[in-house]
Write an enzyme that holds these catalytic residues in place. Sequence first.
Site, PDB file in Angstrom:
ATOM      1  N   HIS A 219       0.832  -1.205   0.000  1.00 28.15           N
ATOM      2  CA  HIS A 219       0.000   0.000   0.000  1.00 28.15           C
ATOM      3  C   HIS A 219       0.865   1.253   0.000  1.00 28.15           C
ATOM      4  CE1 HIS A 219      -3.434  -2.463   0.298  1.00 28.15           C
ATOM      5  NE2 HIS A 219      -4.228  -1.614   0.947  1.00 28.15           N
ATOM      6  N   HIS A 305       0.476  -2.091   9.070  1.00 26.26           N
ATOM      7  CA  HIS A 305       1.882  -2.421   8.892  1.00 26.26           C
ATOM      8  C   HIS A 305       2.752  -1.872  10.041  1.00 26.26           C
ATOM      9  CE1 HIS A 305       1.893  -4.355   4.939  1.00 26.26           C
ATOM     10  NE2 HIS A 305       0.935  -3.510   4.599  1.00 26.26           N
TER      11      HIS A 305
END
EC number: 3.6.1.-
Length: 343
Positions: A219, A305
């Site tokens: 991403h 993340h």
Amino acid sequence: MATRRTTTRVEVPLPDRNNPPTTNSTRPAHPTASQTTTTHPSLPTPLEALFLTIYPLTLLLGSLASHLSPATRSATYNPTTQAYDPSTAPSYFARKSNLFNVYFVKIGWFWISLAWACFVLGHGSLKSHGQGLLGRRRVQAGVRYVVVTCVWIAVTQWFFGAPIIDRSFRWTGGRCQALEIEREEGGFLVEGEVEKAFTHAACKAVGGRWAGGHDISGHVFLLILGSAVLWLELLPAVLKMEGLREARRVRMGDGSLRSAAFEARRGGGGGDDEGAAELGWATKLALGVAGLSWWMLLMTAAYFHTWFEKFTGLLVAFAAVYAVYFLPRGLPAWRRVVGMPGV
């Protein structure tokens, strides 16, 4: 009485044969760019460097907001799925099912490509006099897009098999692990198919989980690469700022440094700049996609993340941006292929 005359001995220095003196006839009338600046051509200008700094600052801001928010600290985060429990998610954007993630980020390269195509085909600064629809500027912009798209495909989709993200995950010790080591099939207990899954998608398809390695944030990579491409394409065309246009230095074939303005004149005049700074619908679309990409980058930094995974996503994206938008300034052969925005 005789007058004694005295003489004065004057020594005139002889010119050095190896270093002849510079006369007015041989001194250049105007200093070249290489005499007025020591900036390496392949480095960003101060204004470009300030712009690029926005990305690591966004990651830092999102990470700090996540650690300082009481709602985030009290929420349940699953490191396996890299997501919060939907019932305790600290924000709408912390849910993977949010509309912006499903219909924008998941198909992010489609929106980047659409915004890029509309800008390149619709903005006046990309026109070339007497060259029709596909002039030099548009062709070179297309080459830049193809190169960047190939990088995106190699990193996230396919690279002679598994993409680079999945390959790096396995290189760092990761593998597909079975949620259930064995399953019953045809009356026999057989080993699951997880060991055959070499990509994240394949692992998920067989019911396994991707664990044990370093997962570069896809991403972060996508959102930084896509938005930076749009910004670097449109800013030199829309904003007539010296720090984004003439301050850029290029290395010529003879090794001398020149301004990007000189390169534009040498390339044939550089298109129709009349009204180029006006914001048409194509420019507004590109700005909207780039702005939304930045917002989703901030949300990714805050809710998904680890910091190191986001940092490596930033590095990979910056490497691609540098190779396409900054390296050509110092390599004339590469610049003849991909060109420069606004030149």
